[in-house]
Design an enzyme around this catalytic site. Structure first.
Site: not given
Ligand code: GAL
Length: 678
Positions: A150, A313
């Site tokens: 990110e 994700e």
């Molecule tokens: C994203 C990140 C993950 C985890 C997720 C939930 O932004 O890439 O590592 O932190 O959010 O908070």
């Protein structure tokens, strides 16, 4: 294995072998595969597992894990671990750390605490990337790489000493002479003139504001720095990649030109989609607000970079970190809904965050598919069902999202609007207004970016383009738009267009500046709209369009320009507020104000682009329609975001891809339900 090869849709999950006893690995992977999860992403925060102390490299941990993955037949996206530099590194070399604007250094203990410009960090990041790549890249289970995690998340501003130095070099390279820099930044104002390069700094605390032209260049510099850091890693990875393996990164964050970053360093973009951010406790949501459906807007942003992309994700549980945030567990159907929302917009790979919820650390409440105990649960059963759906959706893979309406964006305007409150205020109304109107009128919209570093985009596929408030403009961009309109396109501008050059300096030309000929318009006067001016409207043949935030008084000056609407209920009543100019085979509309949802809806309807698929499938307002097209074949996604069932009407006989049945006429879609017709 290419995840976006146009052959299939694939499910994945994010897995953290370092969070669990090794004895659990095999069973975890077995259960994933049993439930349709074929790919995992690993290692993005695991630097210490490979370099526990400076210069000592030990690969056993991930070797053992990859052995298990290979034994089980699991595919792996491996990450470079640079989002979380180890404590030994930041302690010994504090210069790698990012700092606040007042110079206070961010210490070890969170994540993304590094700066892109530290020579030491660049060297250490390059070394760990190289070590990871040379040791792991040949492994058969690895199918691709994620760089860092990110880019520009957590913070998108950098104030370390390395940044200060690099910024100076950046503007020196850009302007060549101090004279040119002083001119571009208007430093004669308030006696800010620089007489030596050493006087130039990244933004620092000032009484009043930092010079806005400097800030614009500073944001460009942050983007340049982030891109350079990603390219540093991608150049190394490319030397070791097996044929067919890809390089990507995840998420879209501010202050970085993701389009240029993708073009120079990545094979395609991945996104992290958490629609339940919209349901955090606290606010009282406006019932018509888009809430989780607003994530379609973010997905349209991803699509503007990579027409076919992946979700690294995808939300699969309740959200929250220990210190902030609290949002509900996805209701039955919502994991499917959000997955299909991603697919509808062009994702051929969807990976859930995360397999099992972590039992320690700041993200104990950021739930994955499984809870801490690992027991089978409703969310896992839903994932298994999604996998079944993915099998029947194979023909959708590689199909492109179809939109006849586009909104043009560019980073000069986006970054100017971050600092310029007039710009920010009008832009906020119009960007949400146009997107919400299009959503509620079931009208797919693309975002198209003009970026000087990439070839001009092909605009000809759109019938209507909004470029709501291009305050910063150039002749090159005006010429590109001129060609689009001459060839038959319809272009819509809002207020404040063309008032600045690309340095953010106001032009002394008559407004709308470089767009004067294209619009056939003149702007003799303008004004922000005060809170007392609630009743101002532009009358467009009987439809009263509310004037919010700003008014440009207009005048038709071009021979082919015609007034379509006039202001009412203000001292400039009777002045034109809407013009159309005929240019070649097309038309340019100039609207003197902003585009809140009701106004944007009128434009979509009157320009004949609203509800393009109404004859095929008619849906209530709570449903989104998205269409992906491949080889002349269209796939219609219907997404019901509401907690109520929705009745839709298929005007033509279509195949329900989930069931294989042919359907026509009325269909009940359950709460949070989805359908795909082909
Ligand atoms: C994203 C990140 C993950 C985890 C997720 C939930 O932004 O890439 O590592 O932190 O959010 O908070």
């Amino acid at each position: 294995m290419n995840l976006i090869d146009g052959e299939k849709l694939t499910l994945g999950t994010c897995y953290y072998p370092e969070h669990w006893p090794e004895t659990m690995w095999e069973e975890d992977l077995r259960r994933m595969l049993e439930n349709g999860i074929e790919v995992i992403r690993i290692a993005e925060f695991a630097w210490n597992k490979v370099e526990p102390t400076e210069g000592t490299f030990t690969f056993d941990f991930f070797d053992r894990f990859l052995d298990v993955a290979e034994k089980m037949g699991m595919k792996v996206i491996f990450c470079t671990p640079t989002a979380t530099p180890p404590a030994w590194l930041t302690e010994k070399y504090p210069e790698v750390l990012n700092a606040r604007i007042d110079g206070v250094i961010y210490r070890h203990g969170g994540r993304r605490h590094y700066n892109y410009n530290s020579p030491v960090y660049q060297e250490k990041a390059a070394l760990i990337t190289e070590r990871f790549a040379e040791h792991f890249a040949h492994r058969p289970c690895i199918i691709g790489w994620q760089i860092d995690n990110e880019i520009n998340c957590e913070t998108d501003v950098f104030y370390s000493q390395s940044d200060d130095k690099a910024f100076r070099a950046f503007v020196k390279e850009k302007y060549g002479t101090l004279h040119a820099l002083n001119d571009a930044w208007g430093t004669v104002f308030w006696n800010q003139t620089y007489s030596d390069w050493s006087e130039i700094h990244i933004p620092r605390p000032t009484v009043n504001n930092v010079n806005i032209h400097l800030l614009l260049d500073y944001t460009r510099f942050v983007s340049h720095s982030a891109r350079g850091f990603v390219k540093l890693q991608s150049d190394i990875l490319r030397r070791y990649l097996k044929p067919g393996d890809f390089i990507t990164t995840n998420g879209i964050f501010s202050n970085v030109d993701n389009h240029a970053m993708n073009a120079e360093s990545l094979d395609f973009m991945m996104y992290d989609s958490y629609p339940n951010f919209a349901n955090m406790t606290g606010g009282t949501p406006d019932p018509r607000s888009l809430r989780d459906r607003n994530w379609s807007r973010h997905l349209a942003e991803v699509r503007s970079i990579s027409p076919i992309f992946g979700i690294m994700e995808q939300q699969s549980g309740a959200n929250g970190q220990t210190h902030s945030g609290m949002a509900p567990t996805p209701k039955p159907g919502q994991i499917t809904l959000w997955t299909m929302q991603s697919v509808a917009h062009g994702a051929d790979y969807v990976s859930y965050f995360r397999w099992r919820t972590c039992t320690f650390g700041t993200e104990i409440y950021w739930h994955g598919i499984l809870d801490y105990s690992s027991r089978d649960n409703r969310r896992l059963r839903e994932v298994k069902e999604i996998h079944k759906k993915f099998q029947s959706l194979k023909p959708v893979a590689g199909a492109h999202y179809e939109a006849k309406v586009a909104v043009i964006k560019d980073f000069d305007n986006i970054w100017n609007a971050q600092e310029d409150v007039w710009h920010r205020t009008i832009e906020a109304v119009s960007s949400q207004g146009i997107y919400a109107a299009a959503q509620h009128a079931h009208t797919p919209v693309d975002f198209v970016y003009l970026t000087d570093e990439l070839p001009a985009p092909d605009l000809s596929r759109y019938s209507v383009i909004f470029y709501p408030h291009p305050m910063l403009a150039s002749k090159t961009r005006a010429d590109l738009l001129q060609r689009y309109v001459e060839n038959g396109g319809t272009l819509v501008f809002g207020c404040r267009s063309g008032i600045k050059d690309l340095n953010g300096r106001c032009v002394m030309d008559l407004l709308p500046g470089v767009f004067r000929e294209l619009t056939g318009a003149d702007v003799p006067e303008y004004t922000p709209v005060g809170p007392e001016d609630k009743h101002i409207v532009v009358d467009w043949e009987g439809e009263k369009l509310k004037v919010t935030v700003f008014s440009d008084e207009l005048d038709a000056i071009g021979e082919q320009a015609e007034v379509l609407g006039w202001y009412e209920n203000c001292y400039y009543a009777g002045t034109p507020g809407l013009l159309v100019n005929r240019v070649g085979k097309g038309s340019v509309y100039s609207f003197g104000t902003t585009f809140p949802e009701e106004t944007a809806a009128v434009f979509l309807r009157r320009l004949g682009v609203a509800e393009p698929y109404r004859n095929v499938v008619e849906v209530p307002e709570c449903c989104e329609i998205a269409v992906r097209e491949k080889d002349g074949h269209r796939f219609y996604f219907v997404l019901n975001y509401s907690a109520e069932p929705a009745e839709i009407v298929l005007g033509e006989a279509k195949t329900d891809l989930y069931t294989g049945e042919t359907v026509q006429g009325r269909v009940q879609v359950e709460p949070y339900g989805t359908r795909v017709y082909g």
